[in-house]
Scaffold this motif. Structure first.
Motif, mmCIF file in Angstrom:
data_model
loop_
_atom_site.group_PDB
_atom_site.id
_atom_site.type_symbol
_atom_site.label_atom_id
_atom_site.label_comp_id
_atom_site.label_asym_id
_atom_site.label_seq_id
_atom_site.Cartn_x
_atom_site.Cartn_y
_atom_site.Cartn_z
ATOM 1 N N SER A 156 0.833 -1.197 0.000
ATOM 2 C CA SER A 156 0.000 0.000 0.000
ATOM 3 C C SER A 156 0.872 1.252 0.000
ATOM 4 O O SER A 156 1.870 1.324 0.730
ATOM 5 C CB SER A 156 -0.905 0.017 1.230
ATOM 6 O OG SER A 156 -1.585 1.257 1.318
ATOM 7 N N PRO A 157 0.513 2.257 -0.787
ATOM 8 C CA PRO A 157 1.251 3.528 -0.735
ATOM 9 C C PRO A 157 1.102 4.222 0.617
ATOM 10 O O PRO A 157 1.819 5.180 0.906
ATOM 11 C CB PRO A 157 0.612 4.348 -1.861
ATOM 12 C CG PRO A 157 -0.734 3.751 -2.059
ATOM 13 C CD PRO A 157 -0.586 2.296 -1.763
ATOM 14 N N MET A 158 0.187 3.704 1.452
ATOM 15 C CA MET A 158 -0.010 4.281 2.780
ATOM 16 C C MET A 158 0.874 3.619 3.833
ATOM 17 O O MET A 158 0.838 4.012 5.003
ATOM 18 C CB MET A 158 -1.481 4.156 3.183
ATOM 19 C CG MET A 158 -2.434 4.797 2.184
ATOM 20 S SD MET A 158 -4.162 4.696 2.684
ATOM 21 C CE MET A 158 -4.205 5.937 3.968
ATOM 22 N N ASP A 159 1.678 2.640 3.429
ATOM 23 C CA ASP A 159 2.467 1.894 4.414
ATOM 24 C C ASP A 159 3.610 2.714 5.005
ATOM 25 O O ASP A 159 3.871 2.654 6.203
ATOM 26 C CB ASP A 159 3.046 0.625 3.781
ATOM 27 C CG ASP A 159 2.001 -0.468 3.598
ATOM 28 O OD1 ASP A 159 0.914 -0.342 4.182
ATOM 29 O OD2 ASP A 159 2.280 -1.431 2.859
ATOM 30 N N ARG A 160 4.323 3.471 4.162
ATOM 31 C CA ARG A 160 5.571 4.087 4.631
ATOM 32 C C ARG A 160 5.605 5.605 4.463
ATOM 33 O O ARG A 160 6.658 6.212 4.612
ATOM 34 C CB ARG A 160 6.762 3.483 3.865
ATOM 35 C CG ARG A 160 6.933 1.984 4.026
ATOM 36 C CD ARG A 160 8.239 1.506 3.388
ATOM 37 N NE ARG A 160 8.333 1.853 1.976
ATOM 38 C CZ ARG A 160 7.919 1.082 0.988
ATOM 39 N NH1 ARG A 160 7.365 -0.086 1.252
ATOM 40 N NH2 ARG A 160 8.054 1.460 -0.264
ATOM 41 N N TYR A 161 4.495 6.214 4.142
ATOM 42 C CA TYR A 161 4.558 7.648 3.872
ATOM 43 C C TYR A 161 4.762 8.444 5.167
ATOM 44 O O TYR A 161 4.338 8.037 6.251
ATOM 45 C CB TYR A 161 3.309 8.103 3.123
ATOM 46 C CG TYR A 161 2.068 8.324 3.956
ATOM 47 C CD1 TYR A 161 1.640 9.611 4.264
ATOM 48 C CD2 TYR A 161 1.309 7.244 4.429
ATOM 49 C CE1 TYR A 161 0.499 9.822 5.014
ATOM 50 C CE2 TYR A 161 0.175 7.447 5.174
ATOM 51 C CZ TYR A 161 -0.229 8.742 5.470
ATOM 52 O OH TYR A 161 -1.363 8.948 6.218
ATOM 53 N N ARG A 162 5.404 9.583 5.043
ATOM 54 C CA ARG A 162 5.643 10.459 6.197
ATOM 55 C C ARG A 162 4.462 11.389 6.423
ATOM 56 O O ARG A 162 4.018 11.597 7.541
ATOM 57 C CB ARG A 162 6.925 11.260 5.991
ATOM 58 C CG ARG A 162 8.191 10.395 6.002
ATOM 59 C CD ARG A 162 9.433 11.214 5.651
ATOM 60 N NE ARG A 162 9.540 12.412 6.467
ATOM 61 C CZ ARG A 162 9.739 13.642 5.987
ATOM 62 N NH1 ARG A 162 9.851 13.835 4.680
ATOM 63 N NH2 ARG A 162 9.836 14.679 6.796
ATOM 64 N N TYR A 163 3.978 11.984 5.335
ATOM 65 C CA TYR A 163 2.800 12.840 5.428
ATOM 66 C C TYR A 163 2.228 13.020 4.026
ATOM 67 O O TYR A 163 2.881 12.737 3.017
ATOM 68 C CB TYR A 163 3.132 14.199 6.056
ATOM 69 C CG TYR A 163 4.049 15.080 5.236
ATOM 70 C CD1 TYR A 163 3.534 16.048 4.370
ATOM 71 C CD2 TYR A 163 5.433 14.954 5.338
ATOM 72 C CE1 TYR A 163 4.375 16.855 3.618
ATOM 73 C CE2 TYR A 163 6.281 15.750 4.590
ATOM 74 C CZ TYR A 163 5.750 16.704 3.730
ATOM 75 O OH TYR A 163 6.580 17.494 2.985
ATOM 76 N N ALA A 164 0.975 13.479 3.975
ATOM 77 C CA ALA A 164 0.303 13.737 2.704
ATOM 78 C C ALA A 164 -0.065 15.210 2.621
ATOM 79 O O ALA A 164 -0.274 15.880 3.642
ATOM 80 C CB ALA A 164 -0.948 12.874 2.581
ATOM 81 N N SER A 165 -0.163 15.713 1.381
ATOM 82 C CA SER A 165 -0.544 17.106 1.164
ATOM 83 C C SER A 165 -1.233 17.210 -0.196
ATOM 84 O O SER A 165 -1.326 16.231 -0.934
ATOM 85 C CB SER A 165 0.691 18.017 1.202
ATOM 86 O OG SER A 165 1.559 17.721 0.114
ATOM 87 N N THR A 166 -1.717 18.389 -0.520
ATOM 88 C CA THR A 166 -2.257 18.633 -1.856
ATOM 89 C C THR A 166 -1.433 19.729 -2.518
ATOM 90 O O THR A 166 -0.907 20.627 -1.849
ATOM 91 C CB THR A 166 -3.733 19.055 -1.800
ATOM 92 O OG1 THR A 166 -3.865 20.203 -0.957
ATOM 93 C CG2 THR A 166 -4.595 17.934 -1.252
#
Length: 550
Positions: free
Chosen positions: A197-207
């Motif tokens: 999943s791309p949600m496994d290791r991400y630090r943060y999300a933004s737009t």
């Protein structure tokens, strides 16, 4: 509420009646209105009834207004995953006979995680010409725009919704549901495959300034993908199903479009004479979505008589498009003519797996061979996993001969199966998973780029506990295009070889086409634990092989 009841003709029934569902009020929740119409239809006696929707109309139905009932469904959730097995039914048909629901091209648009259609304890019911879709599909999607080694820029596919908190953590959201993390698949190049999943290791999300969703990772940690590919993401809780057919007989779904099946597929359980004709489980091509299903598309558990699946299209699943099986229950106690049995896989429990009069067999979970038989006189529920069977004779000697390590197979719950003229593609698993002793024909189907065995004949009593042995299967005149090796797999999960588990399998006149062959010669058919296996007249456009171990 204005309901129109029209007399159509006289015949075997006193009259045939039509009851109309009123036109939907734009934006209004129509769940209660539809419930009242179905209640009126159920009150009609000695007559065939057709409930008709307004042609092409969109009816909003919601979890909050649905009929909430406790129903245990095979292959769904453990107690820990979902302590409350309540299902929320949009269309609820209970105890009805001789009823047709004709959508006339209308759409049921679900809001929230719910079971769109429930058919329980019914006889001779047809649902036809109806579309099922979700305003908030519980498999959000996002299309890859660009990638660096530390960022992934994506465009969220409507109607997927999300929020980002002050720490940059992203939550996918719908009406009454929310998740982060979970399971992912990647769509692209003609395949849909499970992936990290791309949600496994991400630090943060933004737009970004264009409204794209940007995922930020440590250097070198962005997932491998290419522009144009689509991520499909979901949680793992199968707390609802798209359609539940329970303890019913002579049920037909025809000319149906399931544009989204959440959070499980069409489940027929402990039912008989089921027909699916021209049922299309596909995302709406105009929507931009690539996923149509949260898990399996069609699950058939503990059914009998005949199951017919014909002229259907399957694309965009998250598990097997078709899975047909019974359930082995483990013997926990045997005294005289009574046997206590237990559901062993945590995701299946809570329903009576037998009917009075059913024939059962003691089965060795290691060899998967059936032994002594008896008939069920009565069933008593002891808990949501344990049941006491009173039999017409004792099975104590046969069970003791296995050292008490035995399971019970319900021989009566093994339907005849016909799977013909269907198309399978864009699934991460198999095309068809099947274990039934009933006469089975799999013919004139097309399988495209299936990444596991296109057809798997299994049987196990130590993992999923899905029974039983096959003894009359014909696989003929099918086309397998760029499918994984082995294309057809016969693989009972026995760890003790005391004789063949399966028998009477004929694989004839099939076409195996490989447009992009790999470096190794593909295996068309692999089999073990099988006798009376006949293979002839099959064709392949490249050199290929068999792997047969009887």
């Amino acid at each position: 509420m204005a309901l129109a009841a029209l007399t159509i003709s006289a015949g075997a029934f006193a009259t045939d009646r039509i009851i109309e569902v009123p036109a939907p009020t734009p934006g209004a929740d129509m769940t209660g209105t539809i419930r009242q119409v179905l209640n009126d239809a159920g009150a009609v006696k000695n007559s065939k009834v057709t409930v008709v929707f307004q042609p092409g109309a969109v009816y909003n139905i919601s979890r909050s207004a649905a009929t909430a009932l406790v129903r245990h469904v095979s292959n769904t959730t453990t107690r820990g995953e979902n302590p409350d097995p309540t299902k929320h039914f949009g269309l609820w048909l209970h105890g009805m006979k001789n009823v047709t629901v004709d959508g006339r091209g209308a759409t049921l648009l679900t809001h929230g995680e719910m079971t769109a259609i429930g058919i329980d304890s019914c006889t001779n019911v047809t649902i036809t010409n109806l579309n099922i879709d979700a305003a908030d599909p519980s498999v959000p999607e996002m299309r890859v725009v660009s990638r660096t080694d530390s960022t992934l820029t994506t465009s969220v596919v409507p109607p997927s919704r999300y929020s980002i908190n002050s720490q940059g953590k992203l939550y996918w959201e719908g009406n009454g549901w929310q998740f982060t993390g979970g399971i992912a698949q990647l769509w692209g190049n003609g395949y849909t495959l499970r992936c990290a999943s791309p949600m496994d290791r991400y630090r943060y999300a933004s737009t970004d300034s264009r409204g794209n969703l940007v995922w930020h990772y440590d250097a070198g940690q962005a997932p491998e993908c290419a522009p144009g590919m689509v991520y499909q993401m979901r949680h793992s809780i199968r707390n609802e199903v798209a359609t539940f057919i329970n303890r019913s007989e002579r049920v037909t779904l025809s000319d149906m479009n399931y544009l989204f099946l959440g959070n499980f597929g069409i489940v027929a359980q402990m039912s008989s004479d089921i027909t699916y004709d021209r049922v299309r489980c596909l995302p709406d091509p105009a929507s931009g979505r690539t996923c149509a299903g949260f898990a399996d598309f069609m699950q058939v558990s503990g059914c009998r008589d005949k199951v017919k699946i014909t002229r259907c299209d399957f694309a965009g699943a998250h598990d097997d498009p078709i899975n047909i099986h019974g359930t082995h229950l483990k013997v926990v106690k045997c005294e005289g003519n009574t046997v206590d049995v237990r559901f062993m896989h945590g995701q299946t429990r809570g329903f009576e797996n037998y009917l009075p009069g059913d024939e059962i067999a003691v089965t060795d979970p290691h060899s998967l061979l059936r032994g002594a038989r008896a008939k069920v006189k009565s069933i008593r529920q002891l808990s949501d996993t344990d049941y006491r069977l009173t039999l017409d004779r004792s099975l104590e000697e046969a069970i003791n001969a296995l050292g008490g390590d035995a399971v019970i197979d319900n021989i009566s719950a093994n339907p005849e199966v016909e799977i013909t003229y269907n198309t399978f593609t864009l699934t991460p698993t198999r095309g068809i998973l099947l274990t039934t002793s009933g006469k089975t024909v799999i013919a004139h189907n097309t399988f495209i780029k299936i990444p596991m065995a296109s057809i798997l004949i299994a049987d196990d009593a130590r993992s999923w506990f899905e029974s039983g042995p096959v003894c009359d299967v014909t696989i003929r005149n099918n086309r397998f295009i760029d499918c994984a090796s082995p294309v057809i797999l016969i693989a009972p999960e026995n760890d003790k070889d005391l004789g063949p588990v399966h028998s009477g399998i004929r694989i004839t006149d099939n076409d195996f086409i490989f447009n992009t062959p790999g470096p190794q010669k593909p295996v068309l058919i692999e089999a073990h634990g099988t006798k009376d296996l006949k293979i002839n007249g099959n064709r392949s456009n490249i050199p290929s092989g068999l792997n047969i171990k009887n």
